[in-house]
Design a protein around this motif. Structure first.
Motif, short mmCIF file in Angstrom:
data_model
loop_
_atom_site.label_atom_id
_atom_site.label_comp_id
_atom_site.label_asym_id
_atom_site.label_seq_id
_atom_site.Cartn_x
_atom_site.Cartn_y
_atom_site.Cartn_z
N SER A 25 0.85 -1.18 0.00
CA SER A 25 0.00 0.00 0.00
C SER A 25 0.89 1.23 0.00
CB SER A 25 -0.89 0.01 1.23
OG SER A 25 -0.10 0.14 2.40
N GLY A 26 0.38 2.34 -0.42
CA GLY A 26 1.21 3.55 -0.42
C GLY A 26 1.45 4.06 -1.81
N ARG A 27 1.33 5.34 -1.99
CA ARG A 27 1.44 5.93 -3.32
C ARG A 27 2.86 5.98 -3.85
NH1 ARG A 27 -1.50 11.52 -2.21
NH2 ARG A 27 -0.34 11.25 -0.28
N ALA A 28 3.84 5.82 -2.96
CA ALA A 28 5.23 5.95 -3.40
C ALA A 28 5.88 4.62 -3.71
CB ALA A 28 6.03 6.67 -2.32
N PHE A 29 5.08 3.57 -3.89
CA PHE A 29 5.64 2.23 -4.09
C PHE A 29 6.67 2.21 -5.20
CE2 PHE A 29 5.94 -2.27 -4.28
CZ PHE A 29 5.97 -2.61 -5.62
N SER A 30 6.40 2.90 -6.29
CA SER A 30 7.28 2.82 -7.46
C SER A 30 8.67 3.37 -7.17
CB SER A 30 6.66 3.54 -8.65
OG SER A 30 6.49 4.92 -8.35
N THR A 31 8.83 4.11 -6.10
CA THR A 31 10.14 4.68 -5.76
C THR A 31 10.87 3.88 -4.69
OG1 THR A 31 9.29 6.13 -4.02
CG2 THR A 31 9.23 6.97 -6.28
N TYR A 32 10.25 2.82 -4.19
CA TYR A 32 10.82 2.05 -3.09
C TYR A 32 11.69 0.91 -3.60
CZ TYR A 32 8.35 4.31 0.72
OH TYR A 32 7.92 5.21 1.64
N ILE A 51 15.31 -5.73 -5.26
CA ILE A 51 15.12 -5.14 -6.58
C ILE A 51 14.98 -3.63 -6.42
CG2 ILE A 51 12.61 -5.46 -6.52
CD1 ILE A 51 12.82 -6.17 -9.55
N ASN A 52 15.61 -2.88 -7.31
CA ASN A 52 15.54 -1.43 -7.18
C ASN A 52 14.23 -0.89 -7.73
OD1 ASN A 52 15.96 -1.66 -9.93
ND2 ASN A 52 17.38 0.08 -10.04
N TRP A 53 14.09 0.42 -7.68
CA TRP A 53 12.80 1.03 -8.00
C TRP A 53 12.38 0.78 -9.45
CZ3 TRP A 53 12.19 4.66 -11.81
CH2 TRP A 53 13.36 5.22 -12.32
N SER A 54 13.34 0.71 -10.36
CA SER A 54 12.99 0.54 -11.77
C SER A 54 12.87 -0.92 -12.17
CB SER A 54 14.04 1.21 -12.64
OG SER A 54 15.27 0.50 -12.57
N GLY A 55 13.38 -1.81 -11.31
CA GLY A 55 13.42 -3.22 -11.67
C GLY A 55 14.64 -3.59 -12.49
N SER A 71 10.88 -9.88 -9.07
CA SER A 71 10.37 -8.97 -10.09
C SER A 71 9.34 -8.05 -9.46
CB SER A 71 9.76 -9.75 -11.26
OG SER A 71 8.66 -10.53 -10.81
N ARG A 72 9.03 -6.97 -10.15
CA ARG A 72 8.04 -6.05 -9.60
C ARG A 72 7.11 -5.56 -10.71
NH1 ARG A 72 11.12 -1.51 -6.64
NH2 ARG A 72 9.01 -0.68 -6.31
N ASP A 73 5.89 -5.29 -10.31
CA ASP A 73 4.89 -4.71 -11.20
C ASP A 73 4.40 -3.45 -10.51
OD1 ASP A 73 2.70 -3.99 -12.69
OD2 ASP A 73 1.92 -6.01 -12.86
N SER A 74 4.98 -2.32 -10.87
CA SER A 74 4.65 -1.08 -10.18
C SER A 74 3.22 -0.65 -10.43
CB SER A 74 5.63 0.02 -10.61
OG SER A 74 6.93 -0.26 -10.14
N ALA A 75 2.64 -1.04 -11.57
CA ALA A 75 1.26 -0.68 -11.85
C ALA A 75 0.31 -1.35 -10.87
CB ALA A 75 0.89 -1.06 -13.28
N LYS A 76 0.73 -2.51 -10.33
CA LYS A 76 -0.10 -3.25 -9.39
C LYS A 76 0.45 -3.20 -7.96
CE LYS A 76 -1.78 -6.49 -12.88
NZ LYS A 76 -1.91 -7.91 -13.27
N ASN A 77 1.48 -2.37 -7.74
CA ASN A 77 2.10 -2.27 -6.41
C ASN A 77 2.48 -3.64 -5.86
OD1 ASN A 77 1.73 0.46 -6.54
ND2 ASN A 77 0.69 0.65 -4.58
N THR A 78 3.04 -4.48 -6.70
CA THR A 78 3.31 -5.86 -6.33
C THR A 78 4.75 -6.24 -6.65
OG1 THR A 78 1.01 -6.45 -6.76
CG2 THR A 78 2.60 -8.25 -6.69
N VAL A 79 5.33 -7.02 -5.79
CA VAL A 79 6.63 -7.63 -6.04
C VAL A 79 6.48 -9.14 -5.89
CG1 VAL A 79 7.41 -7.39 -3.64
CG2 VAL A 79 9.09 -7.57 -5.49
N HIS A 80 7.15 -9.88 -6.75
CA HIS A 80 7.06 -11.34 -6.74
C HIS A 80 8.42 -11.96 -6.47
CE1 HIS A 80 3.05 -11.08 -8.48
NE2 HIS A 80 3.52 -10.26 -9.40
N LEU A 81 8.39 -13.14 -5.91
CA LEU A 81 9.61 -13.94 -5.77
C LEU A 81 9.31 -15.32 -6.33
CD1 LEU A 81 12.54 -13.99 -4.67
CD2 LEU A 81 11.60 -15.08 -2.61
N GLN A 82 9.83 -15.60 -7.51
CA GLN A 82 9.68 -16.92 -8.13
C GLN A 82 10.79 -17.81 -7.62
OE1 GLN A 82 7.27 -18.09 -10.35
NE2 GLN A 82 8.28 -20.07 -10.01
N MET A 83 10.41 -18.92 -7.02
CA MET A 83 11.38 -19.83 -6.42
C MET A 83 11.30 -21.18 -7.12
SD MET A 83 10.85 -18.89 -2.39
CE MET A 83 9.22 -19.62 -2.31
#
Length: 119
Positions: A25-32, A51-55, A71-83
């Motif tokens: 949650s949070g509007r600044a996710f894409s910069t985190y 992973i950095n802000w740009s991926g 990986s990250r999907d900034s449009a969905k404020n989501t980060v994934h870890l494929q194991m």
């Protein structure tokens, strides 16, 4: 303020795969900067991926390199870890973490999701 919620943990046999997700949650996710830690019973917390802000930049320790992908999907404020190619020693509680680009410490932690790999 950022809140993190993990999902996707479970029980899998050795050699199998799991995909963890973390919704922020949070509007600044894409910069985190986003990452994952894990902690097994009786062991210290271990840094798993980041992973950095740009991926465009990622980090993995040798213990998971070549098997885990963040990986990250900034449009969905989501980060994934494929194991993939999971091992019994990957068994742990996995935590999603985040910090703003101007910070060096992981300020935000999720509640964790259990991953159990059976032999």
């Amino acid at each position: 303020q950022v809140q993190l919620a993990e999902s996707g943990g479970g029980l899998v046999q050795a050699g199998g795969s799991l995909r963890l997700s973390c919704v922020a949650s949070g509007r600044a996710f894409s910069t985190y900067v986003m990452g994952w830690f894990r902690q097994a019973p009786g062991k210290e917390r271990e840094y798993v991926a980041a992973i950095n802000w740009s991926g465009g930049s990622t980090y993995y320790p040798d213990s998971v390199k070549g098997r885990f992908t963040i990986s990250r999907d900034s449009a969905k404020n989501t980060v994934h870890l494929q194991m993939n190619s999971l091992k019994p020693e990957d068994t742990a509680v996995y935590f999603c973490v985040a910090h703003s680009a101007d910070r060096d410490s992981w300020d935000y932690w999720g509640q964790g999701t259990q991953v159990t790999v059976s032999s």
